[in-house]
Design a protein around this motif. Sequence first.
Motif, PDB file in Angstrom:
ATOM      1  N   PRO A   1      -7.662   6.441   3.002  1.00  0.00           N
ATOM      2  CA  PRO A   1      -8.312   5.507   2.071  1.00  0.00           C
ATOM      3  C   PRO A   1      -9.813   5.384   2.299  1.00  0.00           C
ATOM      4  N   TYR A   2     -10.365   6.162   3.259  1.00  0.00           N
ATOM      5  CA  TYR A   2     -11.790   6.104   3.563  1.00  0.00           C
ATOM      6  C   TYR A   2     -12.496   7.171   2.724  1.00  0.00           C
ATOM      7  N   LEU A   3     -13.259   6.710   1.743  1.00  0.00           N
ATOM      8  CA  LEU A   3     -13.778   7.581   0.697  1.00  0.00           C
ATOM      9  C   LEU A   3     -15.302   7.553   0.682  1.00  0.00           C
ATOM     10  N   ARG A   4     -15.890   8.469  -0.081  1.00  0.00           N
ATOM     11  CA  ARG A   4     -17.340   8.558  -0.183  1.00  0.00           C
ATOM     12  C   ARG A   4     -17.864   7.538  -1.193  1.00  0.00           C
ATOM     13  N   PRO A   5     -18.987   6.899  -0.923  1.00  0.00           N
ATOM     14  CA  PRO A   5     -19.598   6.028  -1.933  1.00  0.00           C
ATOM     15  C   PRO A   5     -19.852   6.806  -3.216  1.00  0.00           C
ATOM     16  N   GLY A   6     -19.462   6.227  -4.339  1.00  0.00           N
ATOM     17  CA  GLY A   6     -19.641   6.875  -5.621  1.00  0.00           C
ATOM     18  C   GLY A   6     -18.523   7.822  -6.017  1.00  0.00           C
ATOM     19  N   GLN A   7     -17.580   8.088  -5.107  1.00  0.00           N
ATOM     20  CA  GLN A   7     -16.475   8.983  -5.415  1.00  0.00           C
ATOM     21  C   GLN A   7     -15.534   8.348  -6.434  1.00  0.00           C
ATOM     22  N   GLN A   8     -14.996   9.169  -7.321  1.00  0.00           N
ATOM     23  CA  GLN A   8     -14.013   8.700  -8.290  1.00  0.00           C
ATOM     24  C   GLN A   8     -12.617   9.130  -7.863  1.00  0.00           C
ATOM     25  N   VAL A   9     -11.661   8.208  -7.962  1.00  0.00           N
ATOM     26  CA  VAL A   9     -10.273   8.485  -7.600  1.00  0.00           C
ATOM     27  C   VAL A   9      -9.355   7.835  -8.622  1.00  0.00           C
ATOM     28  N   LYS A  10      -8.078   8.225  -8.580  1.00  0.00           N
ATOM     29  CA  LYS A  10      -7.044   7.599  -9.385  1.00  0.00           C
ATOM     30  C   LYS A  10      -5.969   7.035  -8.467  1.00  0.00           C
ATOM     31  N   ILE A  11      -5.467   5.876  -8.825  1.00  0.00           N
ATOM     32  CA  ILE A  11      -4.399   5.232  -8.075  1.00  0.00           C
ATOM     33  C   ILE A  11      -3.109   5.363  -8.877  1.00  0.00           C
ATOM     34  N   VAL A  12      -2.048   5.835  -8.231  1.00  0.00           N
ATOM     35  CA  VAL A  12      -0.750   6.033  -8.886  1.00  0.00           C
ATOM     36  C   VAL A  12       0.282   5.159  -8.189  1.00  0.00           C
ATOM     37  N   HIS A  13       1.062   4.433  -8.989  1.00  0.00           N
ATOM     38  CA  HIS A  13       2.135   3.603  -8.452  1.00  0.00           C
ATOM     39  C   HIS A  13       3.454   4.351  -8.555  1.00  0.00           C
ATOM     40  N   ARG A  14       4.390   4.030  -7.691  1.00  0.00           N
ATOM     41  CA  ARG A  14       5.659   4.750  -7.626  1.00  0.00           C
ATOM     42  C   ARG A  14       6.482   4.589  -8.906  1.00  0.00           C
ATOM     43  N   ASP A  15       6.372   3.435  -9.581  1.00  0.00           N
ATOM     44  CA  ASP A  15       7.212   3.145 -10.739  1.00  0.00           C
ATOM     45  C   ASP A  15       6.434   3.031 -12.041  1.00  0.00           C
TER      46      ASP A  15
ATOM     47  N   ARG B   1       0.818  -1.219   0.000  1.00  0.00           N
ATOM     48  CA  ARG B   1       0.000   0.000   0.000  1.00  0.00           C
ATOM     49  C   ARG B   1       0.850   1.267   0.000  1.00  0.00           C
ATOM     50  N   GLN B   2       2.064   1.214   0.575  1.00  0.00           N
ATOM     51  CA  GLN B   2       2.901   2.403   0.621  1.00  0.00           C
ATOM     52  C   GLN B   2       3.660   2.645  -0.688  1.00  0.00           C
ATOM     53  N   ASP B   3       3.477   1.774  -1.670  1.00  0.00           N
ATOM     54  CA  ASP B   3       4.028   2.001  -2.999  1.00  0.00           C
ATOM     55  C   ASP B   3       3.032   2.738  -3.900  1.00  0.00           C
ATOM     56  N   PHE B   4       1.792   2.922  -3.411  1.00  0.00           N
ATOM     57  CA  PHE B   4       0.742   3.582  -4.171  1.00  0.00           C
ATOM     58  C   PHE B   4       0.391   4.929  -3.537  1.00  0.00           C
ATOM     59  N   ALA B   5      -0.317   5.757  -4.289  1.00  0.00           N
ATOM     60  CA  ALA B   5      -0.884   6.999  -3.780  1.00  0.00           C
ATOM     61  C   ALA B   5      -2.273   7.155  -4.379  1.00  0.00           C
ATOM     62  N   ILE B   6      -3.149   7.857  -3.653  1.00  0.00           N
ATOM     63  CA  ILE B   6      -4.526   8.068  -4.087  1.00  0.00           C
ATOM     64  C   ILE B   6      -4.711   9.552  -4.395  1.00  0.00           C
ATOM     65  N   PHE B   7      -5.335   9.855  -5.525  1.00  0.00           N
ATOM     66  CA  PHE B   7      -5.609  11.235  -5.916  1.00  0.00           C
ATOM     67  C   PHE B   7      -7.075  11.371  -6.308  1.00  0.00           C
ATOM     68  N   ASP B   8      -7.651  12.555  -6.027  1.00  0.00           N
ATOM     69  CA  ASP B   8      -9.001  12.815  -6.520  1.00  0.00           C
ATOM     70  C   ASP B   8      -8.924  13.230  -7.986  1.00  0.00           C
ATOM     71  N   MET B   9     -10.058  13.475  -8.605  1.00  0.00           N
ATOM     72  CA  MET B   9     -10.089  13.753 -10.035  1.00  0.00           C
ATOM     73  C   MET B   9      -9.546  15.141 -10.366  1.00  0.00           C
ATOM     74  N   ASP B  10      -9.291  15.971  -9.355  1.00  0.00           N
ATOM     75  CA  ASP B  10      -8.651  17.272  -9.570  1.00  0.00           C
ATOM     76  C   ASP B  10      -7.142  17.202  -9.368  1.00  0.00           C
ATOM     77  N   GLY B  11      -6.627  16.005  -9.092  1.00  0.00           N
ATOM     78  CA  GLY B  11      -5.188  15.833  -8.914  1.00  0.00           C
ATOM     79  C   GLY B  11      -4.689  16.086  -7.510  1.00  0.00           C
ATOM     80  N   ASN B  12      -5.593  16.218  -6.534  1.00  0.00           N
ATOM     81  CA  ASN B  12      -5.190  16.438  -5.150  1.00  0.00           C
ATOM     82  C   ASN B  12      -4.905  15.102  -4.462  1.00  0.00           C
ATOM     83  N   ARG B  13      -3.772  15.059  -3.770  1.00  0.00           N
ATOM     84  CA  ARG B  13      -3.412  13.844  -3.036  1.00  0.00           C
ATOM     85  C   ARG B  13      -4.380  13.655  -1.873  1.00  0.00           C
ATOM     86  N   LEU B  14      -4.860  12.425  -1.700  1.00  0.00           N
ATOM     87  CA  LEU B  14      -5.738  12.096  -0.589  1.00  0.00           C
ATOM     88  C   LEU B  14      -4.928  11.429   0.512  1.00  0.00           C
ATOM     89  N   PHE B  15      -5.225  11.806   1.749  1.00  0.00           N
ATOM     90  CA  PHE B  15      -4.453  11.317   2.889  1.00  0.00           C
ATOM     91  C   PHE B  15      -5.136  10.165   3.612  1.00  0.00           C
TER      92      PHE B  15
END
Length: 437
Positions: free
Chosen positions: A177-191, A161-175
């Motif tokens: 993993p507890y998200l809203r139902p129906g929310q869209q996010v992007k997962i980014v891997h370190r490599d 899990r610490q090799d990934f990061a979560i971002f909202d659709m505006d590109g803001n990093r999320l701190f």
Amino acid sequence: MMSSTIRHIAIALFGIWILASCSGQKGLAYKNMAQNYQQESVLMRPDFTVQHINDSITRLHFRVSSSELLYSRELGSDTFKTAFRVQYNFIKSFDEEIVLDSGVVIVKDQMLEMVDKRITGSIDVKTKSVNGILYITALDMVRNYDYTDFIRIKRESGKGRQDFAIFDMDGNRLFSPYLRPGQQVKIVHRDLDSAQLIGRHYNRDFPMPAPPYVITNQETFDYRADSIFLIDLNAPITIPDKGFFHLQLDSNQAAGITLFAFDESFPYITRVEQLMPPMRYITSSREYEALESKKQVDEFWIRNASSPERAKHLIANYYGRVEDANRFFSSYHPGWKTDRGIIYTVFGPPNIIYKSENGETWIYGDENSMLSYNFNFVRVENPFTDNDFALNRSSVYRYSWSQAVDTWRQGRVFNVSDVQRAQDEAQRQLTRPYFWY
């Protein structure tokens, strides 16, 4: 929230930075960490998260609300200014003060009029491909108020899990993993810029924990997913209405990142149907089964509090603890339904907490007194979260549990001061002069 333009001053610290805040040379395991689970007395609570950048560097990201910092304005100036410092020590373990790396970053902010915004920053930690404890101290340099926290650093071959990061659709990093139902996010891997993730969706209804004196057989988690799917890395992921996603690069390993969805208002209690379940801790079976409406909930509190005004006070404190438990103890089910959550809701925040590699010890009252309440929680390792703990249940908790529940049912908020009063009275009895007549 408004974005913030900030200026970083990064300072590398060489040599060994002694953990002056720890007690003597005993290590982090002997430091009282009760501040982490207190809400009202804490002036600021920064958010922290980490992402491994490569096999030797981990980036610590932090975020704090400007409303939690003190801004000052010099005489004759129209500008409000503040300074915020984040220090870290990367140490081998809770029990060993061997410092593997240390550093500090100072963030300065200024504005012409006070608005609430998020101040963010980051600093690189030389974790050198090893696991350890990242001990963090955040300081409001104007107020001279600090807050301490820690993160367990865990490396899992680039697939954890610490090799990934979560971002909202505006590109803001999320701190979180507890998200809203129906929310869209992007997962980014370190490599990786592109890869297929294996998604496992779990939709489970977990039971409430039993009282601490009831010894139960812990059910083994069924890791068979309710559904399995494939998704492209960096493609938007829509959070389900209920349950959680476990996303993996390799199906042959348990490691991955997990996204959770509990409720639209989580961690807050905002709907009538959310009021009843947490009341199971302080009601009889018959009383609980009769709770079908807000009117019946209100009647329970008024009946036990003797007046609507006192009932409002009880309700605010009880559900405030439920919400805090959601913030602090959520794992793959809401925090109030966990072992730590039930103790926190009924007993309140402890005045002493010791954390170790394998668990936590909560103490209510004077730790040297036989009348203190001590609860030991053991860390449960699972691929979904690092925040899963199980209580060592015992029949000795029957008396303390009944005392706490009876206090609520008598119209009073139970907290650590009730334990301390009992200890003080016992001490007075021991020291009272004895006269022979």
